[in-house]
Design a protein around this motif. Structure first.
Motif, PDB file in Angstrom:
ATOM      1  N   TRP A  48     -40.552 -28.284 -44.218  1.00  0.00           N
ATOM      2  CA  TRP A  48     -41.314 -27.056 -44.043  1.00  0.00           C
ATOM      3  C   TRP A  48     -40.994 -26.113 -45.188  1.00  0.00           C
ATOM      4  CZ3 TRP A  48     -39.611 -29.974 -40.115  1.00  0.00           C
ATOM      5  CH2 TRP A  48     -40.474 -30.223 -39.052  1.00  0.00           C
ATOM      6  N   LEU A  49     -42.019 -25.508 -45.764  1.00  0.00           N
ATOM      7  CA  LEU A  49     -41.883 -24.467 -46.770  1.00  0.00           C
ATOM      8  C   LEU A  49     -42.612 -23.239 -46.268  1.00  0.00           C
ATOM      9  CD1 LEU A  49     -42.561 -26.455 -50.084  1.00  0.00           C
ATOM     10  CD2 LEU A  49     -40.359 -25.660 -49.214  1.00  0.00           C
ATOM     11  N   ASN A  50     -41.898 -22.130 -46.207  1.00  0.00           N
ATOM     12  CA  ASN A  50     -42.485 -20.868 -45.735  1.00  0.00           C
ATOM     13  C   ASN A  50     -43.158 -21.030 -44.380  1.00  0.00           C
ATOM     14  OD1 ASN A  50     -41.680 -19.580 -48.141  1.00  0.00           O
ATOM     15  ND2 ASN A  50     -43.491 -20.371 -49.168  1.00  0.00           N
ATOM     16  N   GLY A  51     -42.513 -21.802 -43.489  1.00  0.00           N
ATOM     17  CA  GLY A  51     -43.009 -21.955 -42.127  1.00  0.00           C
ATOM     18  C   GLY A  51     -44.148 -22.949 -41.950  1.00  0.00           C
ATOM     19  N   LYS A  52     -44.561 -23.629 -43.016  1.00  0.00           N
ATOM     20  CA  LYS A  52     -45.672 -24.575 -42.933  1.00  0.00           C
ATOM     21  C   LYS A  52     -45.166 -25.971 -43.266  1.00  0.00           C
ATOM     22  CE  LYS A  52     -49.991 -25.725 -45.225  1.00  0.00           C
ATOM     23  NZ  LYS A  52     -50.072 -26.164 -46.602  1.00  0.00           N
ATOM     24  N   GLU A  53     -45.490 -26.959 -42.411  1.00  0.00           N
ATOM     25  CA  GLU A  53     -45.072 -28.327 -42.690  1.00  0.00           C
ATOM     26  C   GLU A  53     -45.861 -28.876 -43.874  1.00  0.00           C
ATOM     27  OE1 GLU A  53     -44.054 -32.570 -40.541  1.00  0.00           O
ATOM     28  OE2 GLU A  53     -45.109 -31.033 -39.376  1.00  0.00           O
ATOM     29  N   GLU A  54     -45.142 -29.507 -44.804  1.00  0.00           N
ATOM     30  CA  GLU A  54     -45.743 -30.059 -46.011  1.00  0.00           C
ATOM     31  C   GLU A  54     -45.821 -31.578 -45.918  1.00  0.00           C
ATOM     32  OE1 GLU A  54     -46.945 -28.279 -48.524  1.00  0.00           O
ATOM     33  OE2 GLU A  54     -46.298 -26.349 -47.741  1.00  0.00           O
ATOM     34  N   ASP A  55     -46.845 -32.147 -46.539  1.00  0.00           N
ATOM     35  CA  ASP A  55     -47.008 -33.594 -46.578  1.00  0.00           C
ATOM     36  C   ASP A  55     -46.033 -34.174 -47.592  1.00  0.00           C
ATOM     37  OD1 ASP A  55     -47.909 -36.223 -46.528  1.00  0.00           O
ATOM     38  OD2 ASP A  55     -49.585 -35.816 -47.877  1.00  0.00           O
ATOM     39  N   THR A  56     -45.168 -35.082 -47.140  1.00  0.00           N
ATOM     40  CA  THR A  56     -44.218 -35.719 -48.048  1.00  0.00           C
ATOM     41  C   THR A  56     -44.574 -37.184 -48.295  1.00  0.00           C
ATOM     42  OG1 THR A  56     -42.742 -36.348 -46.249  1.00  0.00           O
ATOM     43  CG2 THR A  56     -42.321 -34.231 -47.317  1.00  0.00           C
ATOM     44  N   SER A  57     -45.642 -37.662 -47.691  1.00  0.00           N
ATOM     45  CA  SER A  57     -45.950 -39.084 -47.802  1.00  0.00           C
ATOM     46  C   SER A  57     -47.168 -39.387 -48.674  1.00  0.00           C
ATOM     47  CB  SER A  57     -46.180 -39.677 -46.411  1.00  0.00           C
ATOM     48  OG  SER A  57     -47.276 -39.040 -45.779  1.00  0.00           O
ATOM     49  N   GLY A  58     -47.887 -38.379 -49.098  1.00  0.00           N
ATOM     50  CA  GLY A  58     -49.116 -38.610 -49.869  1.00  0.00           C
ATOM     51  C   GLY A  58     -48.862 -39.040 -51.298  1.00  0.00           C
ATOM     52  N   ASP A  59     -49.955 -39.302 -52.023  1.00  0.00           N
ATOM     53  CA  ASP A  59     -49.876 -39.740 -53.414  1.00  0.00           C
ATOM     54  C   ASP A  59     -50.017 -38.586 -54.400  1.00  0.00           C
ATOM     55  OD1 ASP A  59     -49.532 -42.418 -52.797  1.00  0.00           O
ATOM     56  OD2 ASP A  59     -51.692 -42.780 -52.665  1.00  0.00           O
ATOM     57  N   GLY A  60     -50.273 -37.386 -53.890  1.00  0.00           N
ATOM     58  CA  GLY A  60     -50.465 -36.235 -54.768  1.00  0.00           C
ATOM     59  C   GLY A  60     -49.184 -35.795 -55.461  1.00  0.00           C
ATOM     60  N   THR A  61     -49.345 -35.005 -56.498  1.00  0.00           N
ATOM     61  CA  THR A  61     -48.216 -34.512 -57.279  1.00  0.00           C
ATOM     62  C   THR A  61     -47.244 -33.722 -56.416  1.00  0.00           C
ATOM     63  OG1 THR A  61     -49.623 -34.391 -59.239  1.00  0.00           O
ATOM     64  CG2 THR A  61     -47.583 -33.121 -59.289  1.00  0.00           C
ATOM     65  N   HIS A  62     -47.768 -32.889 -55.516  1.00  0.00           N
ATOM     66  CA  HIS A  62     -46.920 -32.053 -54.663  1.00  0.00           C
ATOM     67  C   HIS A  62     -46.027 -32.922 -53.772  1.00  0.00           C
ATOM     68  CE1 HIS A  62     -45.752 -28.345 -52.726  1.00  0.00           C
ATOM     69  NE2 HIS A  62     -46.048 -28.848 -51.553  1.00  0.00           N
ATOM     70  N   ALA A  63     -46.596 -33.930 -53.119  1.00  0.00           N
ATOM     71  CA  ALA A  63     -45.827 -34.819 -52.247  1.00  0.00           C
ATOM     72  C   ALA A  63     -44.785 -35.596 -53.047  1.00  0.00           C
ATOM     73  CB  ALA A  63     -46.757 -35.771 -51.502  1.00  0.00           C
ATOM     74  N   LYS A  64     -45.137 -36.025 -54.245  1.00  0.00           N
ATOM     75  CA  LYS A  64     -44.188 -36.755 -55.093  1.00  0.00           C
ATOM     76  C   LYS A  64     -43.006 -35.868 -55.459  1.00  0.00           C
ATOM     77  CE  LYS A  64     -47.560 -39.938 -57.088  1.00  0.00           C
ATOM     78  NZ  LYS A  64     -48.319 -40.307 -58.297  1.00  0.00           N
ATOM     79  N   ARG A  65     -43.279 -34.601 -55.763  1.00  0.00           N
ATOM     80  CA  ARG A  65     -42.193 -33.663 -56.089  1.00  0.00           C
ATOM     81  C   ARG A  65     -41.291 -33.436 -54.882  1.00  0.00           C
ATOM     82  NH1 ARG A  65     -45.454 -29.098 -59.573  1.00  0.00           N
ATOM     83  NH2 ARG A  65     -45.715 -30.352 -61.435  1.00  0.00           N
ATOM     84  N   LEU A  66     -41.892 -33.328 -53.699  1.00  0.00           N
ATOM     85  CA  LEU A  66     -41.095 -33.140 -52.484  1.00  0.00           C
ATOM     86  C   LEU A  66     -40.199 -34.353 -52.245  1.00  0.00           C
ATOM     87  CD1 LEU A  66     -43.719 -31.494 -50.111  1.00  0.00           C
ATOM     88  CD2 LEU A  66     -41.836 -30.379 -51.312  1.00  0.00           C
ATOM     89  N   ARG A  67     -40.721 -35.546 -52.464  1.00  0.00           N
ATOM     90  CA  ARG A  67     -39.906 -36.761 -52.292  1.00  0.00           C
ATOM     91  C   ARG A  67     -38.750 -36.794 -53.292  1.00  0.00           C
ATOM     92  NH1 ARG A  67     -44.973 -39.058 -51.365  1.00  0.00           N
ATOM     93  NH2 ARG A  67     -45.051 -40.076 -53.401  1.00  0.00           N
ATOM     94  N   LYS A  68     -38.988 -36.328 -54.504  1.00  0.00           N
ATOM     95  CA  LYS A  68     -37.900 -36.260 -55.489  1.00  0.00           C
ATOM     96  C   LYS A  68     -36.817 -35.289 -55.016  1.00  0.00           C
ATOM     97  CE  LYS A  68     -40.246 -37.517 -59.765  1.00  0.00           C
ATOM     98  NZ  LYS A  68     -40.617 -37.091 -61.117  1.00  0.00           N
TER      99      LYS A  68
END
Length: 98
Positions: A48-68
């Motif tokens: 969760w970032l700022n109270g919102k659950e974020e997708d950590t499993s997708g192929d997008g750049t944001h999800a890849k950064r979260l996995r890192k």
């Protein structure tokens, strides 16, 4: 320190020529605090970032950064000791979902 780039001299004003300003902050005040929970009972990584659950499993750049980021937290895992007794090794913690 607050800086601006130039003055609006063509119009005879003593104001900044650009609408932006930069501020220098003390490095001691420039930080973020993060809390992490890891458990063998968790079935998948969730973040969760700022109270919102974020997708950590997708192929997008944001999800890849979260996995890192999650991988780095696992790399930094240390032995967990409570009341002088080893509860969980860092290696074991690193296998848990967060």
């Amino acid at each position: 320190v607050i800086k601006y780039w130039g003055k609006d001299e063509p119009r005879g004003l003593n104001t900044a020529i650009n609408s932006s300003a930069s501020v220098t902050l003390d490095q001691d005040d420039l930080r973020a605090e993060t809390t992490i929970a890891a458990s063998p009972a968790f079935h998948k990584d969730r973040l969760w970032l700022n109270g919102k659950e974020e997708d950590t499993s997708g192929d997008g750049t944001h999800a890849k950064r979260l996995r890192k980021c999650l991988a780095e937290m696992r790399r930094l895992a240390r032995d967990r000791v409570e009341n002088g007794k080893l509860v969980c090794t860092g290696a074991e913690l690193a296998t848990y979902k967060v």
